[in-house]
Design a protein around this motif. Structure first.
Motif, PDB file in Angstrom:
ATOM      1  N   ILE A  26      27.882  40.121  39.404  1.00  0.00           N
ATOM      2  CA  ILE A  26      29.333  39.933  38.688  1.00  0.00           C
ATOM      3  C   ILE A  26      30.174  40.644  39.591  1.00  0.00           C
ATOM      4  CG2 ILE A  26      30.594  40.758  36.907  1.00  0.00           C
ATOM      5  CD1 ILE A  26      28.319  40.236  34.990  1.00  0.00           C
ATOM      6  N   LEU A  27      30.306  41.999  39.882  1.00  0.00           N
ATOM      7  CA  LEU A  27      31.085  42.798  40.764  1.00  0.00           C
ATOM      8  C   LEU A  27      31.338  42.306  42.120  1.00  0.00           C
ATOM      9  CD1 LEU A  27      30.442  46.369  39.138  1.00  0.00           C
ATOM     10  CD2 LEU A  27      32.415  44.821  38.591  1.00  0.00           C
ATOM     11  N   ASP A  28      30.484  42.363  42.656  1.00  0.00           N
ATOM     12  CA  ASP A  28      30.501  41.992  44.212  1.00  0.00           C
ATOM     13  C   ASP A  28      30.964  40.574  44.232  1.00  0.00           C
ATOM     14  OD1 ASP A  28      30.626  42.862  46.794  1.00  0.00           O
ATOM     15  OD2 ASP A  28      28.268  42.219  46.956  1.00  0.00           O
ATOM     16  N   PRO A  29      30.178  39.704  43.737  1.00  0.00           N
ATOM     17  CA  PRO A  29      30.573  38.192  44.294  1.00  0.00           C
ATOM     18  C   PRO A  29      31.946  37.699  43.667  1.00  0.00           C
ATOM     19  CG  PRO A  29      28.898  38.146  42.853  1.00  0.00           C
ATOM     20  CD  PRO A  29      29.190  39.471  42.936  1.00  0.00           C
ATOM     21  N   VAL A  30      32.099  38.126  42.315  1.00  0.00           N
ATOM     22  CA  VAL A  30      33.131  37.470  41.568  1.00  0.00           C
ATOM     23  C   VAL A  30      34.121  38.244  40.971  1.00  0.00           C
ATOM     24  CG1 VAL A  30      33.798  36.058  39.468  1.00  0.00           C
ATOM     25  CG2 VAL A  30      31.446  35.866  40.794  1.00  0.00           C
ATOM     26  N   GLY A  31      33.784  39.347  40.355  1.00  0.00           N
ATOM     27  CA  GLY A  31      34.747  40.260  39.711  1.00  0.00           C
ATOM     28  C   GLY A  31      35.863  40.921  40.670  1.00  0.00           C
ATOM     29  N   ILE A  32      35.374  41.614  41.640  1.00  0.00           N
ATOM     30  CA  ILE A  32      36.308  42.609  42.786  1.00  0.00           C
ATOM     31  C   ILE A  32      37.066  41.385  43.274  1.00  0.00           C
ATOM     32  CG2 ILE A  32      36.336  44.135  44.433  1.00  0.00           C
ATOM     33  CD1 ILE A  32      35.412  45.182  41.410  1.00  0.00           C
ATOM     34  N   ILE A  33      36.479  40.381  43.808  1.00  0.00           N
ATOM     35  CA  ILE A  33      37.515  39.355  44.615  1.00  0.00           C
ATOM     36  C   ILE A  33      38.450  38.822  43.785  1.00  0.00           C
ATOM     37  CG2 ILE A  33      37.270  37.189  45.715  1.00  0.00           C
ATOM     38  CD1 ILE A  33      34.385  38.016  46.457  1.00  0.00           C
ATOM     39  N   PHE A  34      38.118  38.512  42.585  1.00  0.00           N
ATOM     40  CA  PHE A  34      39.270  38.260  41.531  1.00  0.00           C
ATOM     41  C   PHE A  34      40.190  39.138  41.545  1.00  0.00           C
ATOM     42  CE2 PHE A  34      40.794  37.287  37.177  1.00  0.00           C
ATOM     43  CZ  PHE A  34      41.202  35.955  37.483  1.00  0.00           C
ATOM     44  N   ALA A  35      39.993  40.166  41.044  1.00  0.00           N
ATOM     45  CA  ALA A  35      41.073  41.379  41.030  1.00  0.00           C
ATOM     46  C   ALA A  35      41.923  41.372  42.263  1.00  0.00           C
ATOM     47  CB  ALA A  35      40.291  42.715  40.614  1.00  0.00           C
ATOM     48  N   GLN A  36      41.048  41.600  43.272  1.00  0.00           N
ATOM     49  CA  GLN A  36      41.928  41.560  44.648  1.00  0.00           C
ATOM     50  C   GLN A  36      42.842  40.339  44.870  1.00  0.00           C
ATOM     51  OE1 GLN A  36      38.514  42.303  47.258  1.00  0.00           O
ATOM     52  NE2 GLN A  36      38.967  44.495  47.335  1.00  0.00           N
ATOM     53  N   PHE A  37      42.332  39.346  44.547  1.00  0.00           N
ATOM     54  CA  PHE A  37      43.300  37.970  44.627  1.00  0.00           C
ATOM     55  C   PHE A  37      44.472  38.063  43.507  1.00  0.00           C
ATOM     56  CE2 PHE A  37      44.522  34.176  42.384  1.00  0.00           C
ATOM     57  CZ  PHE A  37      44.599  33.135  43.367  1.00  0.00           C
ATOM     58  N   LEU A  38      44.272  38.612  42.437  1.00  0.00           N
ATOM     59  CA  LEU A  38      45.432  38.966  41.576  1.00  0.00           C
ATOM     60  C   LEU A  38      46.527  39.763  42.071  1.00  0.00           C
ATOM     61  CD1 LEU A  38      43.578  38.347  38.225  1.00  0.00           C
ATOM     62  CD2 LEU A  38      45.295  36.857  39.106  1.00  0.00           C
ATOM     63  N   VAL A  39      45.740  41.208  42.497  1.00  0.00           N
ATOM     64  CA  VAL A  39      46.808  42.074  42.482  1.00  0.00           C
ATOM     65  C   VAL A  39      46.735  42.743  43.878  1.00  0.00           C
ATOM     66  CG1 VAL A  39      47.193  42.223  40.078  1.00  0.00           C
ATOM     67  CG2 VAL A  39      45.484  43.592  41.204  1.00  0.00           C
TER      68      VAL A  39
END
Length: 75
Positions: free
Chosen positions: A30-43
Motif C-alpha cells: 500500500i504505502l510504497d507502491p501506491v499511497g505515497i506516490i498518490f499523495a506526492q502526485f496530488l500535493v
C-alpha cells in the motif's frame, strides 16, 4: 480487504489484500507502491499522511519506515 485513497476529483488505484493487513503488507503493498506516490502526485512532497489506529498503522516498523522516508503522519 480493499484499500484506496480519494481526494477532490481523483482517486488512487485500489489495492486488494487477502486476509488481515499486517505491517509488512501495509508498507510493501500500500504505502510504497501506491499511497505515497498518490499523495506526492496530488500535493508534492509536503503532505501529511492520515491514518487510523489499525494495528498495521501503529506498528513500529511502519513508523520507522515513514520516518526514513521523511513522511509526517497524523495518527
Amino acid at each position: 480487504m480493499v484499500w484506496a485513497a480519494v481526494c477532490w476529483d481523483t482517486k488512487s488505484a485500489m489495492v486488494f489484500i487477502n486476509g488481515h493487513l499486517d505491517a509488512v503488507q501495509y508498507i510493501t503493498e500500500i504505502l510504497d507502491p501506491v499511497g505515497i506516490i498518490f499523495a506526492q502526485f496530488l500535493v508534492g512532497d509536503n503532505f501529511l499522511w492520515m491514518q487510523d489506529a489499525a494495528p498495521a498503522h501503529r506498528a513500529g516498523s511502519v513508523s520507522m519506515w515513514m520516518e526514513a522516508q521523511g513522511i509526517t503522519s497524523l495518527d
